[in-house]
Design a protein around this motif. Structure first.
Motif, PDB file in Angstrom:
ATOM      1  N   ALA A  74       0.841  -1.198   0.000  1.00 24.33           N
ATOM      2  CA  ALA A  74       0.000   0.000   0.000  1.00 24.33           C
ATOM      3  C   ALA A  74       0.876   1.247   0.000  1.00 24.33           C
ATOM      4  O   ALA A  74       0.600   2.223  -0.706  1.00 24.33           O
ATOM      5  N   ILE A  75       1.945   1.210   0.776  1.00 26.45           N
ATOM      6  CA  ILE A  75       2.867   2.346   0.812  1.00 26.45           C
ATOM      7  C   ILE A  75       3.585   2.491  -0.524  1.00 26.45           C
ATOM      8  O   ILE A  75       3.783   3.593  -1.030  1.00 26.45           O
ATOM      9  N   CYS A  76       3.956   1.342  -1.140  1.00 24.72           N
ATOM     10  CA  CYS A  76       4.608   1.400  -2.459  1.00 24.72           C
ATOM     11  C   CYS A  76       3.708   2.060  -3.494  1.00 24.72           C
ATOM     12  O   CYS A  76       4.180   2.785  -4.372  1.00 24.72           O
ATOM     13  N   PHE A  77       2.412   1.806  -3.396  1.00 24.82           N
ATOM     14  CA  PHE A  77       1.480   2.418  -4.345  1.00 24.82           C
ATOM     15  C   PHE A  77       1.349   3.913  -4.121  1.00 24.82           C
ATOM     16  O   PHE A  77       1.213   4.686  -5.074  1.00 24.82           O
ATOM     17  N   LEU A  78       1.433   4.345  -2.870  1.00 22.82           N
ATOM     18  CA  LEU A  78       1.163   5.740  -2.550  1.00 22.82           C
ATOM     19  C   LEU A  78       2.395   6.635  -2.632  1.00 22.82           C
ATOM     20  O   LEU A  78       2.263   7.832  -2.867  1.00 22.82           O
ATOM     21  N   VAL A  79       3.580   6.081  -2.420  1.00 25.03           N
ATOM     22  CA  VAL A  79       4.779   6.923  -2.524  1.00 25.03           C
ATOM     23  C   VAL A  79       5.122   7.117  -4.000  1.00 25.03           C
ATOM     24  O   VAL A  79       4.653   6.362  -4.862  1.00 25.03           O
ATOM     25  N   SER A 101      22.074  -8.483  -8.885  1.00 25.41           N
ATOM     26  CA  SER A 101      22.130  -9.078 -10.221  1.00 25.41           C
ATOM     27  C   SER A 101      22.069  -7.992 -11.277  1.00 25.41           C
ATOM     28  O   SER A 101      20.985  -7.619 -11.735  1.00 25.41           O
ATOM     29  N   PRO A 102      23.207  -7.453 -11.699  1.00 26.95           N
ATOM     30  CA  PRO A 102      23.221  -6.421 -12.749  1.00 26.95           C
ATOM     31  C   PRO A 102      22.603  -6.909 -14.049  1.00 26.95           C
ATOM     32  O   PRO A 102      22.152  -6.093 -14.863  1.00 26.95           O
ATOM     33  N   GLU A 103      22.594  -8.245 -14.278  1.00 27.29           N
ATOM     34  CA  GLU A 103      22.015  -8.767 -15.507  1.00 27.29           C
ATOM     35  C   GLU A 103      20.517  -8.456 -15.594  1.00 27.29           C
ATOM     36  O   GLU A 103      19.991  -8.085 -16.642  1.00 27.29           O
ATOM     37  N   ILE A 104      19.810  -8.625 -14.470  1.00 25.30           N
ATOM     38  CA  ILE A 104      18.378  -8.305 -14.444  1.00 25.30           C
ATOM     39  C   ILE A 104      18.179  -6.802 -14.517  1.00 25.30           C
ATOM     40  O   ILE A 104      17.275  -6.304 -15.205  1.00 25.30           O
ATOM     41  N   TYR A 105      19.047  -6.047 -13.852  1.00 25.74           N
ATOM     42  CA  TYR A 105      18.905  -4.596 -13.826  1.00 25.74           C
ATOM     43  C   TYR A 105      18.999  -3.989 -15.219  1.00 25.74           C
ATOM     44  O   TYR A 105      18.369  -2.982 -15.509  1.00 25.74           O
ATOM     45  N   GLY A 106      19.747  -4.615 -16.110  1.00 22.21           N
ATOM     46  CA  GLY A 106      19.940  -4.060 -17.439  1.00 22.21           C
ATOM     47  C   GLY A 106      18.973  -4.555 -18.482  1.00 22.21           C
ATOM     48  O   GLY A 106      19.179  -4.302 -19.676  1.00 22.21           O
ATOM     49  N   THR A 107      17.917  -5.248 -18.081  1.00 26.77           N
ATOM     50  CA  THR A 107      16.941  -5.777 -19.036  1.00 26.77           C
ATOM     51  C   THR A 107      15.556  -5.207 -18.751  1.00 26.77           C
ATOM     52  O   THR A 107      15.326  -4.547 -17.728  1.00 26.77           O
ATOM     53  N   SER A 108      14.619  -5.500 -19.669  1.00 25.36           N
ATOM     54  CA  SER A 108      13.244  -5.030 -19.476  1.00 25.36           C
ATOM     55  C   SER A 108      12.561  -5.695 -18.295  1.00 25.36           C
ATOM     56  O   SER A 108      11.508  -5.232 -17.836  1.00 25.36           O
ATOM     57  N   ALA A 109      13.164  -6.775 -17.761  1.00 20.33           N
ATOM     58  CA  ALA A 109      12.583  -7.438 -16.585  1.00 20.33           C
ATOM     59  C   ALA A 109      12.514  -6.481 -15.400  1.00 20.33           C
ATOM     60  O   ALA A 109      11.578  -6.558 -14.587  1.00 20.33           O
ATOM     61  N   ILE A 110      13.476  -5.566 -15.290  1.00 22.23           N
ATOM     62  CA  ILE A 110      13.470  -4.617 -14.181  1.00 22.23           C
ATOM     63  C   ILE A 110      12.274  -3.677 -14.275  1.00 22.23           C
ATOM     64  O   ILE A 110      11.719  -3.239 -13.265  1.00 22.23           O
ATOM     65  N   LEU A 111      11.845  -3.383 -15.498  1.00 21.79           N
ATOM     66  CA  LEU A 111      10.682  -2.521 -15.698  1.00 21.79           C
ATOM     67  C   LEU A 111       9.408  -3.241 -15.266  1.00 21.79           C
ATOM     68  O   LEU A 111       8.549  -2.655 -14.589  1.00 21.79           O
ATOM     69  N   VAL A 112       9.294  -4.521 -15.628  1.00 24.31           N
ATOM     70  CA  VAL A 112       8.124  -5.312 -15.217  1.00 24.31           C
ATOM     71  C   VAL A 112       8.103  -5.462 -13.703  1.00 24.31           C
ATOM     72  O   VAL A 112       7.044  -5.349 -13.069  1.00 24.31           O
ATOM     73  N   LEU A 113       9.258  -5.696 -13.098  1.00 20.58           N
ATOM     74  CA  LEU A 113       9.334  -5.799 -11.640  1.00 20.58           C
ATOM     75  C   LEU A 113       8.911  -4.490 -10.978  1.00 20.58           C
ATOM     76  O   LEU A 113       8.249  -4.493  -9.943  1.00 20.58           O
ATOM     77  N   GLY A 114       9.314  -3.382 -11.569  1.00 18.17           N
ATOM     78  CA  GLY A 114       8.905  -2.089 -11.034  1.00 18.17           C
ATOM     79  C   GLY A 114       7.401  -1.926 -11.064  1.00 18.17           C
ATOM     80  O   GLY A 114       6.798  -1.431 -10.097  1.00 18.17           O
ATOM     81  N   TYR A 115       6.761  -2.325 -12.148  1.00 23.68           N
ATOM     82  CA  TYR A 115       5.305  -2.263 -12.236  1.00 23.68           C
ATOM     83  C   TYR A 115       4.650  -3.133 -11.164  1.00 23.68           C
ATOM     84  O   TYR A 115       3.659  -2.734 -10.527  1.00 23.68           O
ATOM     85  N   ILE A 116       5.191  -4.327 -10.974  1.00 19.90           N
ATOM     86  CA  ILE A 116       4.595  -5.255 -10.008  1.00 19.90           C
ATOM     87  C   ILE A 116       4.710  -4.704  -8.589  1.00 19.90           C
ATOM     88  O   ILE A 116       3.737  -4.697  -7.830  1.00 19.90           O
ATOM     89  N   VAL A 117       5.908  -4.251  -8.222  1.00 20.77           N
ATOM     90  CA  VAL A 117       6.101  -3.716  -6.870  1.00 20.77           C
ATOM     91  C   VAL A 117       5.205  -2.503  -6.635  1.00 20.77           C
ATOM     92  O   VAL A 117       4.592  -2.358  -5.577  1.00 20.77           O
ATOM     93  N   LYS A 118       5.113  -1.640  -7.631  1.00 22.29           N
ATOM     94  CA  LYS A 118       4.338  -0.409  -7.493  1.00 22.29           C
ATOM     95  C   LYS A 118       2.842  -0.674  -7.374  1.00 22.29           C
ATOM     96  O   LYS A 118       2.132  -0.009  -6.604  1.00 22.29           O
TER      97      LYS A 118
END
Length: 516
Positions: free
Chosen positions: A350-355, A372-389
């Protein structure tokens, strides 16, 4: 049973590692910085920006309540005509990305919309539907017996003053909290309308200077404000301590009489300026370029240069929504009976959504860049950001689904000799399928329009439509910016239509009716 435990262990391991760990790391870092908060208070500039965000959140909350409470009463407690039409427009208003509304009103009013009052005006128009739906749903649950026994033979004004609004106080406070936090942490409208808010400053530190440590430090007040307001709401009472002593099936409808026409005009006017005018303005501007009429030429340019952005927007949002839907269901299934653990998980998201999204992006940067810099440099990091948010939608929808089903049904299912997979397929999923799909739809809407998180973490080659709009807005002609905005809206609505039709074919229910 071993198979079910193995599946749950995998799901929960993925959940903890990929989704919850970055959030905990960010908050853990925040605690380390607590002794340094005196540095924040001594910084006049950052204190002024923080006060600016407080002012913006307060103004938007008051304006949204002022507009939304009468609308909620009219749509849920009276014999107002065309209710379904007005509710549909409210849903469409919620789906409009804030930065897109800012672009539209800039096209209409130019520099007159810039600054604090412009940002307050635009955000209020976009967020007041939240007040309508949250408060209206609680009003619709007040049983007619409660109203009539309390007011005896008195008039409708007494029902409104003594029963409806007092019993709706928790939902009013809850809607005010949500609106305040969304406007307090706003980035899109403030950035596009030139209002110096705290969220814009945090993003600037990351984007312009890539000052991760400084951005992490100055994001702490936003995290603590979010956490503090949620605790305050829980202390006040939250949603669970109030009962309306009825299902709402026999709720009393108040007759408007002569007030029906002005009430209809009020709702029509609000729908006009909140959704119809901004969208029409964007469409009109999209047909021109450098003062000349271009027709569909701007849209041909969009499809020629931004086709990959359209594809990325849909695929990334769809991937995040499916993952959130599945993970949210299994997490709720695993922790439904462990209320304290589940409340902690829900509070984190809930806090992740509101901040601001920049903070979510920052947590992913700090966590995955080291792990894992490998994940950080791919589009997977963008999908993870959407999920967490936006994970909160799937969690909350699945939890409410479990709450709505009688506990005896699930308990009897556990006692049956069927396999775990059979119980999932035949009992659990069918019973709460509506809630699961609703959480999926909400997640998809917010993911496909997400801007701030995307700007922080997106790697080369993973540009989305919101990112393209943001980049082009600062150095491109309004006609092309508006064409990109209309394309985003059209992509969102067309995708939602296909998803709704697909769900109706497999689940046999009307999702729009369910939302109402």
């Amino acid at each position: 049973m071993r198979g079910s435990r193995f599946i749950l262990q995998i799901v929960l391991s993925v959940f903890l590692l990929f989704l919850l760990a970055p959030v905990i790391v960010l908050y853990g870092n925040s605690l380390v910085y607590i002794p340094w908060l005196t540095g924040f208070s001594s910084s006049t500039r950052h204190l002024d920006l923080f006060i600016n965000s407080i002012r913006l959140g307060s103004a938007v909350t008051l304006m949204s309540l002022f507009v939304g409470l009468p609308a909620a009463f009219l749509l849920y407690k009276t014999d107002m005509p065309y209710k379904r039409f007005f509710k549909s427009l409210l849903l469409l208003t919620l789906a409009v990305p804030p930065y897109m509304a800012a672009i539209s009103w800039t096209n209409l009013l130019g520099g007159g919309i810039m600054g604090f009052w412009g940002a307050s005006f635009v955000l209020s128009l976009l967020l007041y539907p939240l007040v309508v739906f949250i408060v209206g749903r609680s009003m619709s649950q007040i049983d007619v017996g409660v109203e009539e026994s309390a007011v005896m033979a008195k008039n409708n004004l007494s029902i409104l003053r003594k029963i409806v609004f007092p019993l709706s106080t928790p939902s009013i406070l809850f809607s005010a909290l949500i609106v305040f936090m969304l406007s307090f942490s706003d980035f899109g409208v403030s950035s596009f309308l030139g209002f110096n808010s705290y969220s814009v400053d945090v993003y600037s530190r990351l984007s312009a200077f890539y000052d991760v440590e400084s951005a992490a430090f100055y994001s702490i007040p936003l995290v603590f404000v979010s956490f503090g307001l949620f605790l305050l709401f829980l202390l006040v009472g939250g949603e669970g301590r109030y009962s309306f002593e009825g299902s709402g099936v026999n709720t009393k409808k108040i007759m408007l009489g002569k007030l029906k026409l002005p009430s209809t005009l009020y709702l029509f006017f609000m729908s006009l300026i909140a959704f119809v005018v901004p969208v029409f303005s964007l469409f009109e501007t999209s047909l021109f370029l450098n003062g000349g009429f271009k027709g569909v030429e701007n849209y041909l340019w969009v499809f020629d240069t931004a086709s990959s952005a359209i594809y990325n927007s849909v695929i990334f949002a769809l991937s995040a929504s499916v993952f959130s839907m599945l993970t949210g269901f299994f997490v709720v299934y695993a922790f439904y009976k462990r209320k304290l653990t589940y409340c902690f998980i829900e509070l984190m998201y809930a806090i992740c959504f509101l901040v601001p999204g920049s903070i979510v992006g920052l947590s992913l940067v700090l966590f995955w860049n080291k792990l894992s810099p490998e994940i950080y440099g791919t589009s997977a990091i963008l999908v993870l950001g959407y999920i967490v948010k936006h994970m909160i939608f799937s969690l909350k929808a699945s939890f409410l689904g479990f709450e709505m089903v009688e506990k005896g049904v699930f308990e009897s299912a556990e006692l049956k000799a069927h396999s775990w997979f059979h119980k999932m397929k035949s009992i659990y999923v069918p019973l709460i399928s509506k809630n699961i799909f609703l959480g999926f739809l909400l997640t998809f809407i917010f993911c496909i329009r997400e801007l701030e998180t995307s700007l922080i973490v997106y790697p080369p080659g993973s540009t989305t439509l919101p990112i393209s709009i943001f980049i082009l807005y600062h150095d491109g002609p309004p006609g092309l910016v508006s064409a990109l905005s209309i394309t985003l809206l059209a992509t969102m609505f067309f995708s939602l239509y296909l998803l709704k039709k697909t769900a109706e074919a497999f689940l046999s229910f009307n999702s729009t009716k369910y939302i109402y």
